[in-house]
Design a protein around this motif. Structure first.
Motif, PDB file in Angstrom:
ATOM      1  N   TYR A   1       0.687  -1.122   0.015  1.00 33.00           N
ATOM      2  CA  TYR A   1      -0.004  -0.107  -0.108  1.00 33.00           C
ATOM      3  C   TYR A   1       0.669   1.190  -0.049  1.00 33.00           C
ATOM      4  O   TYR A   1       0.573   2.231  -0.697  1.00 33.00           O
ATOM      5  N   ARG A   2       2.055   1.156   0.828  1.00 41.21           N
ATOM      6  CA  ARG A   2       2.735   2.387   0.888  1.00 41.21           C
ATOM      7  C   ARG A   2       3.418   2.626  -0.525  1.00 41.21           C
ATOM      8  O   ARG A   2       3.454   3.751  -0.904  1.00 41.21           O
ATOM      9  N   THR A   3       3.786   1.752  -1.251  1.00 38.11           N
ATOM     10  CA  THR A   3       4.413   1.830  -2.365  1.00 38.11           C
ATOM     11  C   THR A   3       3.445   2.298  -3.446  1.00 38.11           C
ATOM     12  O   THR A   3       3.952   3.173  -4.135  1.00 38.11           O
ATOM     13  N   LEU A   4       2.425   1.984  -3.275  1.00 35.26           N
ATOM     14  CA  LEU A   4       1.179   2.473  -4.175  1.00 35.26           C
ATOM     15  C   LEU A   4       0.817   4.115  -3.908  1.00 35.26           C
ATOM     16  O   LEU A   4      -0.018   4.547  -4.443  1.00 35.26           O
ATOM     17  N   GLY A   5       1.332   4.419  -2.605  1.00 36.66           N
ATOM     18  CA  GLY A   5       0.986   5.771  -2.232  1.00 36.66           C
ATOM     19  C   GLY A   5      -0.197   5.740  -1.416  1.00 36.66           C
ATOM     20  O   GLY A   5      -1.005   7.015  -1.259  1.00 36.66           O
ATOM     21  N   GLU A   6      -0.824   4.699  -1.024  1.00 36.91           N
ATOM     22  CA  GLU A   6      -1.972   4.531  -0.218  1.00 36.91           C
ATOM     23  C   GLU A   6      -1.773   4.728   1.217  1.00 36.91           C
ATOM     24  O   GLU A   6      -1.707   3.715   2.023  1.00 36.91           O
ATOM     25  N   GLU A   7      -1.159   5.877   1.707  1.00 40.34           N
ATOM     26  CA  GLU A   7      -0.982   5.844   2.946  1.00 40.34           C
ATOM     27  C   GLU A   7      -1.809   5.561   4.134  1.00 40.34           C
ATOM     28  O   GLU A   7      -1.331   5.075   5.251  1.00 40.34           O
ATOM     29  N   GLU A   8      -3.113   5.938   3.800  1.00 40.31           N
ATOM     30  CA  GLU A   8      -4.062   5.774   4.859  1.00 40.31           C
ATOM     31  C   GLU A   8      -4.355   4.426   4.948  1.00 40.31           C
ATOM     32  O   GLU A   8      -4.542   3.812   6.401  1.00 40.31           O
ATOM     33  N   LYS A   9      -4.363   3.513   3.921  1.00 37.85           N
ATOM     34  CA  LYS A   9      -4.411   2.111   4.251  1.00 37.85           C
ATOM     35  C   LYS A   9      -3.319   1.549   4.673  1.00 37.85           C
ATOM     36  O   LYS A   9      -3.311   0.663   5.579  1.00 37.85           O
ATOM     37  N   ALA A  10      -2.063   2.075   4.286  1.00 35.71           N
ATOM     38  CA  ALA A  10      -0.914   1.338   5.000  1.00 35.71           C
ATOM     39  C   ALA A  10      -0.835   1.604   6.465  1.00 35.71           C
ATOM     40  O   ALA A  10      -0.559   0.716   7.206  1.00 35.71           O
ATOM     41  N   SER A  11      -1.118   3.033   6.715  1.00 30.04           N
ATOM     42  CA  SER A  11      -1.364   3.119   8.353  1.00 30.04           C
ATOM     43  C   SER A  11      -2.276   2.232   8.839  1.00 30.04           C
ATOM     44  O   SER A  11      -2.159   1.748  10.154  1.00 30.04           O
ATOM     45  N   GLY A  12      -3.493   2.005   8.398  1.00 31.71           N
ATOM     46  CA  GLY A  12      -4.489   1.239   8.807  1.00 31.71           C
ATOM     47  C   GLY A  12      -3.943  -0.313   9.249  1.00 31.71           C
ATOM     48  O   GLY A  12      -4.171  -0.913  10.371  1.00 31.71           O
ATOM     49  N   ILE A  13      -3.103  -0.857   8.372  1.00 34.24           N
ATOM     50  CA  ILE A  13      -2.697  -2.102   8.436  1.00 34.24           C
ATOM     51  C   ILE A  13      -1.591  -2.109   9.637  1.00 34.24           C
ATOM     52  O   ILE A  13      -1.450  -3.032  10.563  1.00 34.24           O
ATOM     53  N   GLU A  14      -0.750  -0.845   9.585  1.00 29.87           N
ATOM     54  CA  GLU A  14       0.397  -0.899  10.692  1.00 29.87           C
ATOM     55  C   GLU A  14      -0.292  -0.925  11.923  1.00 29.87           C
ATOM     56  O   GLU A  14      -0.011  -1.461  12.790  1.00 29.87           O
ATOM     57  N   ALA A  15      -1.578  -0.189  11.955  1.00 32.91           N
ATOM     58  CA  ALA A  15      -2.188  -0.149  13.347  1.00 32.91           C
ATOM     59  C   ALA A  15      -2.797  -1.558  13.752  1.00 32.91           C
ATOM     60  O   ALA A  15      -2.692  -1.824  15.002  1.00 32.91           O
ATOM     61  N   ARG A  16      -2.976  -2.122  12.646  1.00 31.73           N
ATOM     62  CA  ARG A  16      -3.619  -3.807  13.155  1.00 31.73           C
ATOM     63  C   ARG A  16      -2.181  -4.748  13.641  1.00 31.73           C
ATOM     64  O   ARG A  16      -2.281  -5.276  14.510  1.00 31.73           O
ATOM     65  N   ILE A  17      -1.269  -4.046  12.980  1.00 34.68           N
ATOM     66  CA  ILE A  17       0.121  -5.070  13.207  1.00 34.68           C
ATOM     67  C   ILE A  17       0.348  -4.500  14.885  1.00 34.68           C
ATOM     68  O   ILE A  17       0.683  -5.508  15.456  1.00 34.68           O
ATOM     69  N   ALA A  18       0.563  -3.431  15.107  1.00 34.10           N
ATOM     70  CA  ALA A  18       0.679  -2.938  16.422  1.00 34.10           C
ATOM     71  C   ALA A  18      -0.275  -3.500  17.305  1.00 34.10           C
ATOM     72  O   ALA A  18       0.015  -3.936  18.820  1.00 34.10           O
ATOM     73  N   ALA A  19      -1.496  -3.546  17.202  1.00 31.87           N
ATOM     74  CA  ALA A  19      -2.395  -3.983  18.080  1.00 31.87           C
ATOM     75  C   ALA A  19      -2.191  -5.743  18.247  1.00 31.87           C
ATOM     76  O   ALA A  19      -2.554  -6.026  19.435  1.00 31.87           O
ATOM     77  N   ILE A  20      -1.896  -6.292  17.139  1.00 30.07           N
ATOM     78  CA  ILE A  20      -1.367  -7.812  17.445  1.00 30.07           C
ATOM     79  C   ILE A  20      -0.270  -7.915  18.403  1.00 30.07           C
ATOM     80  O   ILE A  20      -0.095  -8.597  19.272  1.00 30.07           O
ATOM     81  N   HIS A  21       0.822  -6.842  18.147  1.00 32.54           N
ATOM     82  CA  HIS A  21       1.946  -7.072  19.084  1.00 32.54           C
ATOM     83  C   HIS A  21       1.603  -6.842  20.400  1.00 32.54           C
ATOM     84  O   HIS A  21       2.207  -7.497  21.334  1.00 32.54           O
ATOM     85  N   GLU A  22       0.766  -5.923  20.497  1.00 33.67           N
ATOM     86  CA  GLU A  22       0.201  -5.552  21.991  1.00 33.67           C
ATOM     87  C   GLU A  22      -0.399  -6.611  22.644  1.00 33.67           C
ATOM     88  O   GLU A  22       0.155  -7.042  23.603  1.00 33.67           O
ATOM     89  N   ARG A  23      -1.319  -7.259  21.844  1.00 34.65           N
ATOM     90  CA  ARG A  23      -1.945  -8.526  22.554  1.00 34.65           C
ATOM     91  C   ARG A  23      -0.721  -9.648  22.723  1.00 34.65           C
ATOM     92  O   ARG A  23      -1.151 -10.243  24.091  1.00 34.65           O
ATOM     93  N   LEU A  24      -0.015  -9.861  21.775  1.00 28.44           N
ATOM     94  CA  LEU A  24       0.954 -10.922  22.126  1.00 28.44           C
ATOM     95  C   LEU A  24       1.735 -10.574  23.407  1.00 28.44           C
ATOM     96  O   LEU A  24       2.227 -11.173  24.189  1.00 28.44           O
ATOM     97  N   GLY A  25       2.299  -9.256  23.432  1.00 28.31           N
ATOM     98  CA  GLY A  25       2.902  -8.844  24.696  1.00 28.31           C
ATOM     99  C   GLY A  25       1.965  -8.951  26.100  1.00 28.31           C
ATOM    100  O   GLY A  25       2.649  -9.393  27.020  1.00 28.31           O
ATOM    101  N   GLU A  26       0.860  -8.767  26.070  1.00 26.44           N
ATOM    102  CA  GLU A  26       0.073  -9.021  27.109  1.00 26.44           C
ATOM    103  C   GLU A  26      -0.048 -10.609  27.500  1.00 26.44           C
ATOM    104  O   GLU A  26      -0.098 -11.063  28.732  1.00 26.44           O
ATOM    105  N   LEU A  27      -0.110 -11.363  26.493  1.00 29.33           N
ATOM    106  CA  LEU A  27      -0.284 -12.686  26.890  1.00 29.33           C
ATOM    107  C   LEU A  27       1.002 -13.320  27.311  1.00 29.33           C
ATOM    108  O   LEU A  27       1.211 -14.286  28.268  1.00 29.33           O
TER     109      LEU A  27
END
Length: 197
Positions: free
Chosen positions: A168-194
């Motif tokens: 998405y970032r390569t295609l210049g779709e910053e909003e979509k890229a940021s949305g996916i990165e937020a999902r990644i961060a949330a998964i990392h956070e859940r893994l950290g809590e576990l």
């Protein structure tokens, strides 16, 4: 005496059957594999192919051996024969795509990956490899739909999410890229809590 002759005749017939049954040679190949005698196993598989040229197993077995030995061209050749003779497994198709990736034939991997993904239900890894091939060809627009399809069945796959964000970032779709990165961060956070429990 008559029954002895019949017994001998049956034994000879059984020997004849064994000698001309391709499955006998599949068994011999398995025995050679147990001894790590890959050349011996492949010799038996060639004989099995001669006896049963339309059977799937000798080709799939030989393809797996060649794949393990990193003989990519021979792996592809044998595995494609297995598919041509009716093999329905996703493993065989995935190994063909991965072998093409190893040969850096990204166009072939992308094209076959997309084709194979439509032929099997367990296609997540095939979709991922086809998407990766498109990314390596500089075609993020073709990789995106494949990654999105893969993520439908594995929504927390961090590798696929990361590759999708990058595409998405390569295609210049910053909003979509940021949305996916937020999902990644949330998964990392859940893994950290576990991990802290």
């Amino acid at each position: 005496v008559e029954s002895e002759g019949a017994d001998i005749g049956l034994a000879r017939y059984a020997d004849y059957q064994r000698e001309y049954d391709y499955r006998t040679y599949l068994g011999y190949a398995e025995g050679r594999m147990a001894l790590a005698d890959y050349a011996g196993a492949l010799t038996h598989l060639e004989h099995a192919k001669e006896l049963a040229p339309d059977s799937i197993e000798p080709y799939a077995f030989a393809g797996n051996i060649h794949y393990g030995l990193k003989h990519w061209d021979l792996a592809i050749e044998n595995l494609q024969e297995a598919v041509a003779h009716g093999d329905t497994s996703h493993f065989v198709r995935l190994d063909i795509v991965r072998a093409l990736m190893e040969l850096e034939d990204y166009e072939g991997a992308a094209a076959l990956g997309e084709q194979f993904a439509k032929q099997v239900t367990e296609n997540n890894a095939i979709l991922q490899n086809a998407a990766e091939a498109h990314l390596r060809l500089g075609q993020p627009e073709k990789a995106v739909p494949l990654l999105e399809l893969a993520l439908a069945s594995t929504p927390a796959n961090l590798y696929q999410l990361s590759r999708l964000a990058g595409a998405y970032r390569t295609l210049g779709e910053e909003e979509k890229a940021s949305g996916i990165e937020a999902r990644i961060a949330a998964i990392h956070e859940r893994l950290g809590e576990l991990g802290n429990r």
